[in-house]
Design an enzyme around this catalytic site. Sequence first.
Site, PDB file in Angstrom:
ATOM      1  N   LYS A 165     -25.757  14.804 -19.514  1.00 28.62           N
ATOM      2  CA  LYS A 165     -25.680  15.443 -18.194  1.00 28.62           C
ATOM      3  C   LYS A 165     -26.804  14.947 -17.285  1.00 28.62           C
ATOM      4  CE  LYS A 165     -26.109  20.150 -17.789  1.00 28.62           C
ATOM      5  NZ  LYS A 165     -27.048  20.531 -16.719  1.00 28.62           N
ATOM      6  N   GLY A 171     -28.877  23.295 -11.346  1.00 26.78           N
ATOM      7  CA  GLY A 171     -30.300  23.207 -11.026  1.00 26.78           C
ATOM      8  C   GLY A 171     -30.731  21.765 -10.811  1.00 26.78           C
ATOM      9  N   ASP A 210     -33.228  22.937 -23.725  1.00 22.88           N
ATOM     10  CA  ASP A 210     -31.836  23.384 -23.593  1.00 22.88           C
ATOM     11  C   ASP A 210     -31.189  23.694 -24.947  1.00 22.88           C
ATOM     12  OD1 ASP A 210     -32.042  23.118 -20.862  1.00 22.88           O
ATOM     13  OD2 ASP A 210     -31.117  21.131 -20.806  1.00 22.88           O
ATOM     14  N   ARG A 246     -32.574  33.308 -20.922  1.00 23.24           N
ATOM     15  CA  ARG A 246     -32.101  32.987 -22.278  1.00 23.24           C
ATOM     16  C   ARG A 246     -32.888  33.714 -23.373  1.00 23.24           C
ATOM     17  NH1 ARG A 246     -30.588  26.595 -21.188  1.00 23.24           N
ATOM     18  NH2 ARG A 246     -28.603  27.057 -20.158  1.00 23.24           N
TER      19      ARG A 246
HETATM   20  C1  S3P Z   1     -33.008  18.716 -16.586  1.00 24.67           C
HETATM   21  C2  S3P Z   1     -34.240  19.227 -16.877  1.00 24.67           C
HETATM   22  C3  S3P Z   1     -34.453  20.513 -17.565  1.00 24.67           C
HETATM   23  C4  S3P Z   1     -33.190  20.987 -18.271  1.00 24.67           C
HETATM   24  C5  S3P Z   1     -31.974  20.840 -17.404  1.00 24.67           C
HETATM   25  C6  S3P Z   1     -31.773  19.396 -17.002  1.00 24.67           C
HETATM   26  C7  S3P Z   1     -32.921  17.425 -15.868  1.00 24.67           C
HETATM   27  O1  S3P Z   1     -34.802  21.488 -16.619  1.00 24.67           O
HETATM   28  O2  S3P Z   1     -33.337  22.312 -18.696  1.00 24.67           O
HETATM   29  O3  S3P Z   1     -30.831  21.283 -18.093  1.00 24.67           O
HETATM   30  O4  S3P Z   1     -31.837  16.815 -15.832  1.00 24.67           O
HETATM   31  O5  S3P Z   1     -33.951  16.991 -15.339  1.00 24.67           O
HETATM   32  P1  S3P Z   1     -36.337  21.686 -16.167  1.00 24.67           P
HETATM   33  O6  S3P Z   1     -36.785  20.421 -15.581  1.00 24.67           O
HETATM   34  O7  S3P Z   1     -36.332  22.779 -15.140  1.00 24.67           O
HETATM   35  O8  S3P Z   1     -37.088  22.072 -17.405  1.00 24.67           O
END
Ligand code: S3P
Length: 425
Positions: free
Chosen positions: A19, A91, A311, A342
């Site tokens: 992802k 996010g 994650d 979580r």
């Molecule tokens: C991600 C970073 C992580 C992760 C999210 C994907 C990314 O979040 O939990 O699912 O693609 O940079 P954080 O950077 O907020 O820890």
Amino acid sequence: MEIKKQTNLRGTLTVPGDKSISHRAVMFGSLAKGTTCISHFLEGADCLSTISCFRKMGISIERRKSEILVHGKGLHGLSAPEALLDVGNSGTTTRLISGILAGQKFISELDGDDSIRTRPMKRIVTPLASMGADITSKRGNGCVPLLIHGKELHAVHYDSPVASAQVKSCVLLAGMYADGVTSVTEPFLSRNHTEIMLNYFGANVTSEGTTASILPEPVLEGRAVKVPGDISSAAYFIAAGLLTPGSEILLKNVGINPTRAGMLKVCMDMGADITLLNQSTEGEPTADLLIRTSNLKGTTVEGAVIPTLIDEIPMIAVMAAFADGTTVIRDAQELKVKESDRITVMVENLKRMGADIEGTDDGMIIHGGKPLHGATIDSHLDHRVAMSFAVAGTICDGSMEILHGDCVKISYPNFYQDLYSLGDK
Ligand code: S3P
């Protein structure tokens, strides 16, 4: 979604594309000159939100056979979106795009679903504002909707209080539009896909310890990106293979970048039988993972390993409940600001299954080995919670029901088909 018990998982599975890497390939491809061809792209809802945002800014993105083609227009080629940019549940879309939008010559607005509207955005607004960005949280609560007036940006060094790849990437992306070298230091190293991929596209990003720095105004060139299988999706099948009696499964071409592969280390500490085959170090490191049923024991998960498995903690918590002995997870307060809280949600649902678990300020303590039974699980629309309990439901006795189980579409649209593809028919 009702979950059926399974035994003897056997066979080979290719999990969907990563992802984080899929998002970045679309974003950097949009800012590059020429065409970026992405194979094994994750067509989950989050990455589709990223595609939709860049299309609204004038980038042509098409699907040709099994590949995604992004026809980039260069670092300054985005056009003002006519409508608001819908980030959905994502996010990564929100935080990374904000870094790009902060340095554009236009105004834009980001908004998304009820969950993303509660997630903290001050963590990116603060460093971007220090670079001269003009970003307003329209409801004044530090969350989306965000109104972004593009500005000329200044280079800064940012000491991030959180080990977050989203924060780090946001600042580095804004740094491409700044007037000097921009750098970020984080308390522990978070996933480094942005650094690796930006360099592959022609940027100049250097990393030393937990500091990453970028030179401004790179000329990015479209590239072919082969997205590895997502270790965060593989995690469910690693756990299922280890915990389900009579199992031996092969997970093909999984990304094992050390900034992501903490789950493998923790599994080994718990006594897992996992063999890495066909390892490749070309670009993002990958391997095939051979998983065999194992007797797991409790462990401690803390410190620098946390960002490398953040994650996977929902799945690790479920594994710990099935394992013998006590597992302590600490330094993981970031869990509270994911798609759901979580810590609370895992404790509440594992208790429903009969587990002996308590939540703490920064993690959980799980006394494993208690008899677990099926229950009605509230996923709180969190894809990783739903998938972790679906795996639990294939192992324990009693009926297991996951409320809003279709939220898996965020990161793994075919999850349930894959889950039932390996067991006794
Ligand atoms: C991600 C970073 C992580 C992760 C999210 C994907 C990314 O979040 O939990 O699912 O693609 O940079 P954080 O950077 O907020 O820890």
